[in-house]
Scaffold this motif. Structure first.
Motif, PDB file in Angstrom:
ATOM      1  N   ILE A 175      -9.786   7.092  -1.423  1.00  0.00           N
ATOM      2  CA  ILE A 175      -9.640   8.529  -0.986  1.00  0.00           C
ATOM      3  C   ILE A 175     -10.612   8.948   0.241  1.00  0.00           C
ATOM      4  CG2 ILE A 175      -9.760  11.023  -1.870  1.00  0.00           C
ATOM      5  CD1 ILE A 175      -9.591   9.894  -4.879  1.00  0.00           C
ATOM      6  N   HIS A 176      -9.676   9.453   1.267  1.00  0.00           N
ATOM      7  CA  HIS A 176     -10.279   9.540   2.531  1.00  0.00           C
ATOM      8  C   HIS A 176      -9.940  11.066   3.116  1.00  0.00           C
ATOM      9  CE1 HIS A 176     -11.773   8.322   6.298  1.00  0.00           C
ATOM     10  NE2 HIS A 176     -10.954   9.321   6.802  1.00  0.00           N
ATOM     11  N   ARG A 177     -10.944  11.927   3.025  1.00  0.00           N
ATOM     12  CA  ARG A 177     -10.641  13.327   3.375  1.00  0.00           C
ATOM     13  C   ARG A 177     -10.806  13.278   4.963  1.00  0.00           C
ATOM     14  NH1 ARG A 177     -13.345  18.449   0.753  1.00  0.00           N
ATOM     15  NH2 ARG A 177     -13.036  16.917  -0.966  1.00  0.00           N
ATOM     16  N   LEU A 178      -9.806  13.720   5.546  1.00  0.00           N
ATOM     17  CA  LEU A 178      -9.794  14.094   6.819  1.00  0.00           C
ATOM     18  C   LEU A 178      -9.967  15.249   7.399  1.00  0.00           C
ATOM     19  CD1 LEU A 178      -6.199  12.499   7.374  1.00  0.00           C
ATOM     20  CD2 LEU A 178      -8.184  11.339   7.587  1.00  0.00           C
ATOM     21  N   GLU A 179     -10.140  16.264   6.683  1.00  0.00           N
ATOM     22  CA  GLU A 179     -10.427  17.619   7.063  1.00  0.00           C
ATOM     23  C   GLU A 179     -10.818  18.642   5.961  1.00  0.00           C
ATOM     24  OE1 GLU A 179      -8.261  19.557  10.666  1.00  0.00           O
ATOM     25  OE2 GLU A 179      -6.759  17.883  10.139  1.00  0.00           O
ATOM     26  N   LEU A 180     -11.613  19.492   6.154  1.00  0.00           N
ATOM     27  CA  LEU A 180     -11.946  20.535   4.847  1.00  0.00           C
ATOM     28  C   LEU A 180     -11.500  21.838   5.661  1.00  0.00           C
ATOM     29  CD1 LEU A 180     -13.640  20.896   2.575  1.00  0.00           C
ATOM     30  CD2 LEU A 180     -15.618  21.090   3.953  1.00  0.00           C
ATOM     31  N   TYR A 181     -10.895  22.592   4.804  1.00  0.00           N
ATOM     32  CA  TYR A 181     -10.497  23.800   5.095  1.00  0.00           C
ATOM     33  C   TYR A 181     -11.101  24.996   3.991  1.00  0.00           C
ATOM     34  CZ  TYR A 181      -6.822  21.666   7.958  1.00  0.00           C
ATOM     35  OH  TYR A 181      -6.290  20.902   8.714  1.00  0.00           O
ATOM     36  N   ARG A 206       0.753  -1.363  -0.079  1.00  0.00           N
ATOM     37  CA  ARG A 206       0.070  -0.098   0.057  1.00  0.00           C
ATOM     38  C   ARG A 206       0.780   1.339  -0.013  1.00  0.00           C
ATOM     39  NH1 ARG A 206      -4.453  -0.195   4.472  1.00  0.00           N
ATOM     40  NH2 ARG A 206      -3.495   1.818   4.819  1.00  0.00           N
ATOM     41  N   VAL A 207       0.618   2.180  -0.711  1.00  0.00           N
ATOM     42  CA  VAL A 207       1.043   3.468  -0.764  1.00  0.00           C
ATOM     43  C   VAL A 207       0.088   4.593  -0.258  1.00  0.00           C
ATOM     44  CG1 VAL A 207       2.162   5.368  -2.095  1.00  0.00           C
ATOM     45  CG2 VAL A 207       2.514   2.933  -2.891  1.00  0.00           C
ATOM     46  N   ILE A 208       0.586   5.289   0.570  1.00  0.00           N
ATOM     47  CA  ILE A 208      -0.498   6.202   1.207  1.00  0.00           C
ATOM     48  C   ILE A 208       0.096   7.526   0.888  1.00  0.00           C
ATOM     49  CG2 ILE A 208      -1.455   7.068   3.371  1.00  0.00           C
ATOM     50  CD1 ILE A 208      -1.119   4.234   4.624  1.00  0.00           C
ATOM     51  N   ILE A 209      -0.867   8.514   0.503  1.00  0.00           N
ATOM     52  CA  ILE A 209      -0.316   9.930   0.107  1.00  0.00           C
ATOM     53  C   ILE A 209      -1.022  10.690   1.026  1.00  0.00           C
ATOM     54  CG2 ILE A 209      -0.264  11.709  -1.543  1.00  0.00           C
ATOM     55  CD1 ILE A 209      -0.133   9.439  -3.707  1.00  0.00           C
ATOM     56  N   LYS A 210      -0.497  11.616   1.833  1.00  0.00           N
ATOM     57  CA  LYS A 210      -1.207  12.456   2.772  1.00  0.00           C
ATOM     58  C   LYS A 210      -0.951  14.004   2.270  1.00  0.00           C
ATOM     59  CE  LYS A 210      -0.964   9.398   6.940  1.00  0.00           C
ATOM     60  NZ  LYS A 210      -0.885   9.436   8.125  1.00  0.00           N
ATOM     61  N   ALA A 211      -1.998  14.730   1.961  1.00  0.00           N
ATOM     62  CA  ALA A 211      -1.726  15.973   1.255  1.00  0.00           C
ATOM     63  C   ALA A 211      -2.864  16.992   1.648  1.00  0.00           C
ATOM     64  CB  ALA A 211      -1.715  15.811  -0.201  1.00  0.00           C
ATOM     65  N   THR A 212      -2.370  18.203   1.572  1.00  0.00           N
ATOM     66  CA  THR A 212      -3.489  19.250   1.801  1.00  0.00           C
ATOM     67  C   THR A 212      -3.693  19.718   0.372  1.00  0.00           C
ATOM     68  OG1 THR A 212      -2.637  19.732   4.032  1.00  0.00           O
ATOM     69  CG2 THR A 212      -4.018  21.349   3.135  1.00  0.00           C
ATOM     70  N   PRO A 267      -7.939  15.034  -5.863  1.00  0.00           N
ATOM     71  CA  PRO A 267      -6.991  13.853  -5.656  1.00  0.00           C
ATOM     72  C   PRO A 267      -6.795  12.875  -6.604  1.00  0.00           C
ATOM     73  CG  PRO A 267      -8.720  14.057  -3.839  1.00  0.00           C
ATOM     74  CD  PRO A 267      -8.967  15.036  -5.263  1.00  0.00           C
ATOM     75  N   LEU A 268      -7.684  12.582  -7.454  1.00  0.00           N
ATOM     76  CA  LEU A 268      -7.648  11.706  -8.722  1.00  0.00           C
ATOM     77  C   LEU A 268      -6.561  12.189  -9.898  1.00  0.00           C
ATOM     78  CD1 LEU A 268     -11.004  10.168  -9.376  1.00  0.00           C
ATOM     79  CD2 LEU A 268      -9.210   9.192  -8.430  1.00  0.00           C
TER      80      LEU A 268
END
Length: 67
Positions: free
Chosen positions: A47-53, A8-14, A25-26
């Motif tokens: 795709i999992h959105r953690l927060e919204l700004y 698995r590759v996990i990308i964490k980005a804002t 994200p796509l």
């Protein structure tokens, strides 16, 4: 941030969303496929959105703090 966990590759980005400067994200996945010569199975993408700004005065703030 790029994290590799086994296969698995996990990308964490804002990422900015909205009518200006939107980055989906796509789109990042498509670029990784083309430039990075990575084999990515579309059905395996999650795709999992953690927060919204929102952007206010060049700063990221919670939408609840926008007036």
């Amino acid at each position: 941030m790029l994290v590799i966990e086994g296969k698995r590759v996990i990308i964490k980005a804002t990422l900015k969303s909205g009518s200006k400067g939107n980055l989906k994200p796509l789109y990042i996945i498509d670029v990784m496929k083309k430039i990075g010569n990575m084999e990515i199975v579309d059905d395996s993408i999650k795709i999992h959105r953690l927060e919204l700004y929102s952007q206010k005065n060049d700063k990221l703030v919670s939408p609840l703090d926008c007036e």
